[in-house]
Design an enzyme around this catalytic site. Structure first.
Site, PDB file in Angstrom:
ATOM      1  N   CYS A 128     -25.221  -1.027 173.613  1.00 27.34           N
ATOM      2  CA  CYS A 128     -25.710  -0.033 174.577  1.00 27.34           C
ATOM      3  C   CYS A 128     -25.359   1.351 174.046  1.00 27.34           C
ATOM      4  O   CYS A 128     -24.175   1.666 173.857  1.00 27.34           O
ATOM      5  CB  CYS A 128     -25.034  -0.301 175.924  1.00 27.34           C
ATOM      6  SG  CYS A 128     -25.558   0.850 177.202  1.00 27.34           S
TER       7      CYS A 128
ATOM      8  N   CYS B 296     -26.524  14.749 180.971  1.00 27.53           N
ATOM      9  CA  CYS B 296     -27.902  14.460 181.356  1.00 27.53           C
ATOM     10  C   CYS B 296     -28.422  15.606 182.208  1.00 27.53           C
ATOM     11  O   CYS B 296     -27.695  16.157 183.030  1.00 27.53           O
ATOM     12  CB  CYS B 296     -27.964  13.151 182.145  1.00 27.53           C
ATOM     13  SG  CYS B 296     -29.660  12.586 182.425  1.00 27.53           S
TER      14      CYS B 296
ATOM     15  N   CYS C 116     -25.385   8.512 189.981  1.00 28.72           N
ATOM     16  CA  CYS C 116     -24.990   8.410 188.574  1.00 28.72           C
ATOM     17  C   CYS C 116     -23.918   9.441 188.237  1.00 28.72           C
ATOM     18  O   CYS C 116     -24.070  10.630 188.529  1.00 28.72           O
ATOM     19  CB  CYS C 116     -26.223   8.621 187.703  1.00 28.72           C
ATOM     20  SG  CYS C 116     -25.814   8.711 185.961  1.00 28.72           S
TER      21      CYS C 116
ATOM     22  N   SER D 297     -36.061   3.001 185.568  1.00 26.67           N
ATOM     23  CA  SER D 297     -35.094   3.079 186.668  1.00 26.67           C
ATOM     24  C   SER D 297     -35.830   3.416 187.950  1.00 26.67           C
ATOM     25  O   SER D 297     -36.084   4.577 188.242  1.00 26.67           O
ATOM     26  CB  SER D 297     -34.053   4.162 186.344  1.00 26.67           C
ATOM     27  OG  SER D 297     -33.279   3.755 185.246  1.00 26.67           O
ATOM     28  N   LEU D 298     -36.156   2.398 188.707  1.00 30.99           N
ATOM     29  CA  LEU D 298     -36.962   2.589 189.912  1.00 30.99           C
ATOM     30  C   LEU D 298     -36.074   2.923 191.120  1.00 30.99           C
ATOM     31  O   LEU D 298     -36.241   3.961 191.749  1.00 30.99           O
ATOM     32  CB  LEU D 298     -37.812   1.339 190.161  1.00 30.99           C
ATOM     33  CG  LEU D 298     -38.919   1.453 191.194  1.00 30.99           C
ATOM     34  CD1 LEU D 298     -39.878   2.585 190.889  1.00 30.99           C
ATOM     35  CD2 LEU D 298     -39.700   0.141 191.306  1.00 30.99           C
TER      36      LEU D 298
HETATM   37  N1  SAH Z   1     -31.645   8.008 181.949  1.00 37.72           N
HETATM   38  C1  SAH Z   1     -32.066   6.671 181.678  1.00 37.72           C
HETATM   39  C2  SAH Z   1     -31.052   5.837 180.919  1.00 37.72           C
HETATM   40  C3  SAH Z   1     -29.618   5.882 181.367  1.00 37.72           C
HETATM   41  S1  SAH Z   1     -29.210   5.162 182.879  1.00 37.72           S
HETATM   42  C4  SAH Z   1     -32.471   5.989 182.962  1.00 37.72           C
HETATM   43  O1  SAH Z   1     -32.344   6.608 184.013  1.00 37.72           O
HETATM   44  O2  SAH Z   1     -32.949   4.871 182.926  1.00 37.72           O
HETATM   45  C5  SAH Z   1     -29.315   3.462 182.636  1.00 37.72           C
HETATM   46  C6  SAH Z   1     -29.094   2.709 183.950  1.00 37.72           C
HETATM   47  O3  SAH Z   1     -27.747   2.902 184.395  1.00 37.72           O
HETATM   48  C7  SAH Z   1     -29.940   3.173 185.130  1.00 37.72           C
HETATM   49  O4  SAH Z   1     -31.031   2.373 185.324  1.00 37.72           O
HETATM   50  C8  SAH Z   1     -29.013   2.949 186.325  1.00 37.72           C
HETATM   51  O5  SAH Z   1     -29.447   1.836 187.034  1.00 37.72           O
HETATM   52  C9  SAH Z   1     -27.714   2.591 185.759  1.00 37.72           C
HETATM   53  N2  SAH Z   1     -26.645   3.291 186.477  1.00 37.72           N
HETATM   54  C10 SAH Z   1     -26.336   4.601 186.504  1.00 37.72           C
HETATM   55  N3  SAH Z   1     -25.253   4.845 187.244  1.00 37.72           N
HETATM   56  C11 SAH Z   1     -24.866   3.653 187.721  1.00 37.72           C
HETATM   57  C12 SAH Z   1     -23.815   3.220 188.553  1.00 37.72           C
HETATM   58  N4  SAH Z   1     -22.908   4.083 189.017  1.00 37.72           N
HETATM   59  N5  SAH Z   1     -23.721   1.906 188.845  1.00 37.72           N
HETATM   60  C13 SAH Z   1     -24.614   1.027 188.356  1.00 37.72           C
HETATM   61  N6  SAH Z   1     -25.623   1.365 187.553  1.00 37.72           N
HETATM   62  C14 SAH Z   1     -25.765   2.660 187.245  1.00 37.72           C
END
Ligand code: SAH
Length: 367
Positions: A109, A116, A123, A223-224
């Site tokens: 990963c 970001c 997040c 990421s929906l």
């Molecule tokens: N910016 C991109 C890639 C990074 S985030 C995106 O948004 O897809 C990758 C994944 O991390 C996201 O789909 C989200 O589901 C997950 N994520 C972010 N913060 C999280 C958290 N606190 N707990 C669980 N999953 C999280």
């Protein structure tokens, strides 16, 4: 490019770029393939060790080029086999990379940005703001280094079988460097990863998704996180620019003319009482029912001062069941590596001018 010298760094060059470099030097284009194999397959960064290249060219390369990589500062290994590396970039910023071994694959990963620019409310990276894009060499170096550590003999056995751009940052907002790095991942002269096993995760930068479909062939995760615009506007503010209807249309377009690509992965973080009710599940099922997609439910990983909580196991199971009954393939990701703070939402890199930063990395395990 965070480089410390005037020399050209060859680590982050795709084959086309490396060929152009050799032609500019008045050399033959095929040198690119030789050098790529040395760097990425044999892990060699010193030109004098590249023995199928003439002494004079080796000397010239030493003058004008280098294979410069960030520094590995910490390795941690979890009881469950997960490894986490802290990597310091030349400007002092640090990023983290995680390796998750499973029975049938090994997934790395990786991050695409320091911080970001998006502001997803659940997040932890969003709370830190945006620092900068990673260069293509900083992105690919995460694989270069992980491979060195997982396979010190650099045998041909493939330990890293899958790469997911699910670390820190929005990969489609660092488009050029991410595409270059993915080309290196897929190139048979470098890592030779299968196009099904390299996955880019995006929060839905619609125009860049259309560009990506034409530029490089990788799997897409989206990421929906919400089944309607009102809720998604709140959780993923980018939705105000590219609402669900446009996003899903872009997902459908992404699969066009790619008969071997059967589906998009829709990521859905499970937030207690926010997006996890049976009504949300039914709404999501209606959206995805006739779409080529599968849903990945991700139990939320809390971080300090977050307003959210993780959904209960029962709520997650019930949610999955409703989708399943509606014919939508749904899996729940399993968290691993908690003992070394490597689970989603637990990673901490170090950002210049900050003592600590919380990151999130999606877990790839499925239950
Ligand atoms: N910016 C991109 C890639 C990074 S985030 C995106 O948004 O897809 C990758 C994944 O991390 C996201 O789909 C989200 O589901 C997950 N994520 C972010 N913060 C999280 C958290 N606190 N707990 C669980 N999953 C999280």
């Amino acid at each position: 490019m965070a480089n410390t010298s005037e020399k050209t760094n060859l680590l982050g060059m795709s084959r086309d770029q490396m060929e152009a470099f050799f032609l500019e030097q008045g050399e033959k284009a095929f040198r690119a393939v030789q050098v790529m194999k040395w760097i990425h397959q044999r892990g060699v960064t010193d030109f004098q060790s590249m023995t199928d290249i003439s002494k004079s060219l080796r000397n010239k390369l030493e003058e004008v080029a280098e294979v410069h990589r960030p520094e590995l500062v910490l390795e941690q290994n979890s009881d469950d086999g997960t490894s986490k590396w802290l990597i310091r970039l030349s400007d002092g910023n640090c990023i983290e990379t995680v390796f998750i071994p499973e029975d049938d694959r090994g997934t790395l990963c990786i991050s695409s940005q320091v911080g970001c620019a998006l502001d997803c409310t659940f997040c932890s990276t969003a709370r830190q703001g945006f620092n900068r894009n990673l260069s293509s060499e900083e992105i690919i170096s995460q694989i270069w280094m992980a491979r060195q550590h997982l396979q010190p003999d650099l045998s041909t056995d493939r330990v890293i079988t899958n790469v997911v751009l699910m670390g820190m940052g929005e990969p489609l907002l660092n488009y050029d460097n991410v595409v270059t790095a993915m080309r290196i991942m897929l190139d048979d002269n470098a890592y030779g990863l299968s196009k099904r096993r390299v996955t880019l995760s995006t929060s839905g930068v619609v125009p860049a998704m259309d560009r990506l479909a034409k530029d490089v062939d990788v799997s897409l995760a989206v990421s929906l996180h919400a089944p309607n615009d009102a809720l998604r506007d709140e959780l993923v503010p980018l939705n105000r620019k590219y609402p669900i209807k446009e996003l899903l249309a872009a997902c459908d377009r992404y699969l066009q003319d790619k008969p071997y690509r059967s589906r998009i992965t829709y990521e859905y973080v499970m937030l207690k009482d926010v997006n996890d009710t049976p009504e949300h599940a039914r709404e999501l099922a209606r959206l995805l029912k006739n779409r080529a997609g599968k849903v990945n439910l991700i139990p939320f990983n809390p971080f300090p001062e977050t307003r959210y909580e993780r959904s209960s196991r029962a709520a997650i199971d019930r949610f999955r069941e409703i989708l399943h009954k509606a014919g939508v393939i749904t899996v729940t990701r399993r968290t691993r590596g908690d003992d070394i703070d490597a689970a989603c939402g637990q990673l901490a890199g170090k950002v210049k001018d900050r003592s600590r930063r919380e990151l999130h990395f999606a877990r790839i395990e499925q239950s």
